[in-house]
Design an enzyme around this catalytic site. Structure first.
Site, PDB file in Angstrom:
ATOM      1  CE  LYS A 153     -23.345  13.530  13.099  1.00 30.71           C
ATOM      2  NZ  LYS A 153     -24.296  12.808  13.920  1.00 30.71           N
TER       3      LYS A 153
HETATM    4  C1  LIG Z   1     -24.526  11.501  13.654  1.00 33.32           C
HETATM    5  C2  LIG Z   1     -25.313  10.892  14.838  1.00 33.32           C
HETATM    6  C3  LIG Z   1     -25.062   9.518  14.897  1.00 33.32           C
HETATM    7  C4  LIG Z   1     -24.561   8.515  13.877  1.00 33.32           C
HETATM    8  O1  LIG Z   1     -23.003   8.582  14.014  1.00 33.32           O
HETATM    9  P1  LIG Z   1     -22.028   8.013  12.736  1.00 33.32           P
HETATM   10  O2  LIG Z   1     -20.797   8.262  13.068  1.00 33.32           O
HETATM   11  O3  LIG Z   1     -22.681   8.665  11.448  1.00 33.32           O
HETATM   12  O4  LIG Z   1     -22.357   6.574  12.597  1.00 33.32           O
HETATM   13  C5  LIG Z   1     -25.618   8.850  16.282  1.00 33.32           C
HETATM   14  N1  LIG Z   1     -26.136   9.358  17.318  1.00 33.32           N
HETATM   15  C6  LIG Z   1     -26.375  10.743  17.036  1.00 33.32           C
HETATM   16  C7  LIG Z   1     -26.944  11.556  18.245  1.00 33.32           C
HETATM   17  C8  LIG Z   1     -25.776  11.511  15.971  1.00 33.32           C
HETATM   18  O5  LIG Z   1     -25.983  12.768  15.984  1.00 33.32           O
END
Ligand SMILES: *Cc1c(COP(=O)(O)O)cnc(C)c1O
Length: 433
Positions: free
Chosen positions: A107
């Site tokens: 993210k």
């Molecule tokens: C947010 C997140 C996900 C999921 O990602 P999406 O784009 O919402 O499908 C998977 N793994 C981790 C560690 C995350 O922080």
């Protein structure tokens, strides 16, 4: 470049509104009006490009004449400051490490790019922008660090007191400068309700220029396309022909970004949607029925989503395509017991320490390999295993070392403003601050 709403293709807005509003007026999600294909020369020269070069070319393709080239270069230079290395763990399996940013999860790419893009879009405005977010833990950390020291933008983060991990709290409350943490004496739902009310308050909007930084913002998806190309670049010519991207998924932003990269011309043989038992999308891919339901808590908790918001974008991307979505994406789901066993098995077989989300991806690729033994898997490792210390250490039976950038937060002093779970308290703070 214009953006339309997934609820109504005729409802179009410019880049600035799409990014600063986040959600279309009819509550649909924004999508770029066209996703052009990269020129053949891009792929001919990809081996000579840096990660930033790749990011610049893709940004130009998406923004076209909405942003000048020098501004795109400046944004990428500030946002894409860490790599997405591909680590080979077995003959057919690679891990794409997306955790080399400040909050140790993928993210960071979205948050840092969104911060730069927003700062560019508000330049010349006489009012600062206030980003208001409620967090249950992880998103807040990425947003806080992504926007840290960004000119013209103040970040205010609400989090539920005592309900985030110590480390998560430290990531929110120790930065200072343009980042303020509000510790709410309530639940995450209280925090979210307070933020929602703020966005509907006309008086407050007179005083402050408010925006959100939530996961449905198109500005977060765009940078997530970059690392699919970076992964492709690190494959051998033979592997490039059979690339299978395995994406541990919750809200499906990451997978949607992969599908956008595919539309730009990235050669991909197969995408795999890997979920925990919150398997609404794998169910849809198998049956054609989309049935959102309440989420269930699991070890891979960033994927505990019962109604994935980016599903509308996935459908939208393929509704006019001759390849149906269910042929481009295959879905698999696994429970916690299988996840624990997978973390152990990956460690025993390869020495690699994988986090619970990546482990779900690894399981999905094993299942796919039984059907397609010739595949070359690229598993997106969405977070560093040290973020899930207890789970990972108990699975592998030994200690996991914590990266320095995570450890340094532990020793910093928490600085948060304590507020009751009432909108009036938040309003008073925002009006007087
Ligand atoms: C947010 C997140 C996900 C999921 O990602 P999406 O784009 O919402 O499908 C998977 N793994 C981790 C560690 C995350 O922080």
């Amino acid at each position: 470049m214009k953006f339309y709403s997934t609820n109504n293709g005729n409802l179009k807005t410019g880049l600035k509104e799409a990014v600063l509003e986040g959600l279309a007026k009819d509550r649909g999600l924004f999508m770029p009006e066209t996703i052009s294909r990269l020129p053949q020369s891009f792929f001919e020269h990809i081996d000579e490009m840096s990660f930033q070069d790749i990011a610049i070319q893709i940004s130009q393709l998406i923004f076209q004449d909405s942003i000048e080239q020098t501004e795109i270069e400046r944004m990428i230079e500030k946002a894409i400051t860490f790599d997405a290395p591909l680590v080979n763990i077995s003959k057919k399996t690679h891990i794409l490490e997306l955790f080399h940013g400040p909050s140790l999860a993928f993210k960071d790419f979205g948050a840092r790019f969104m911060a730069q893009l927003m700062a560019y879009l508000i330049r010349g405005n006489n009012r600062n922008l206030t980003i208001l977010v409620a967090t249950s833990g992880d998103t807040g950390g990425a947003v806080a660090q992504g926007f840290y020291e960004t000119e013209g933008i103040e970040v205010i983060i609400l989090y539920p007191s005592g309900k985030v991990s110590d480390l998560q709290e430290k990531q929110l409350t120790t930065l200072g400068k343009n980042v303020t943490a509000l510790e709410i004496d309530g639940t995450f739902d209280d925090c979210q309700a307070m933020v929602k009310e703020a966005f509907m308050d006309a008086e407050l909007k007179q005083k402050r220029n408010l925006s959100s930084a939530n996961s449905i913002n198109i500005a977060r998806l765009i940078p997530q396309t970059f690392y699919y190309f970076r992964a492709y670049q690190q494959l051998s010519p033979e592997e490039r022909e059979k690339a299978t991207f395995v994406v541990p998924s919750g809200n499906f932003g990451n997978l949607t970004a992969g599908l956008m990269a595919y539309k730009m011309g990235l050669p991909v043989r197969q995408f795999i949607a890997a979920t925990n038992i919150n398997d609404v999308v794998p169910q849809y891919l198998a049956t054609g029925v989309f049935q959102p339901r309440k989420s269930v808590q699991t070890l891979s908790n960033a994927m505990d989503i019962g109604n994935p918001s980016n599903f509308a974008r996935m459908i939208d991307l393929f509704h006019k395509d001759s390849n149906p979505l269910d042929s481009v994406v295959k879905g698999y789901s696994f429970n916690d017991q299988q996840t624990m066993a997978a973390i152990r098995q990956v460690f025993e077989q390869t020495g690699y320490i994988i986090d619970p989300h990546g482990a779900v991806g690894w399981l999905a690729f094993q299942a796919y390999l039984r059907e397609e033994p010739d595949a070359c898997g690229i598993i997106l490792e969405t977070a560093h295993p040290a973020k899930f210390l207890e789970t990972v250490e108990s699975a592998i039976g030994q200690e996991v070392s914590v990266p320095v950038r995570l450890e340094t937060f532990r020793n910093k002093e928490k600085n948060a403003i304590f507020l009751p779970p009432a909108y009036e308290a938040l309003k008073q703070f925002l009006m007087n601050d």
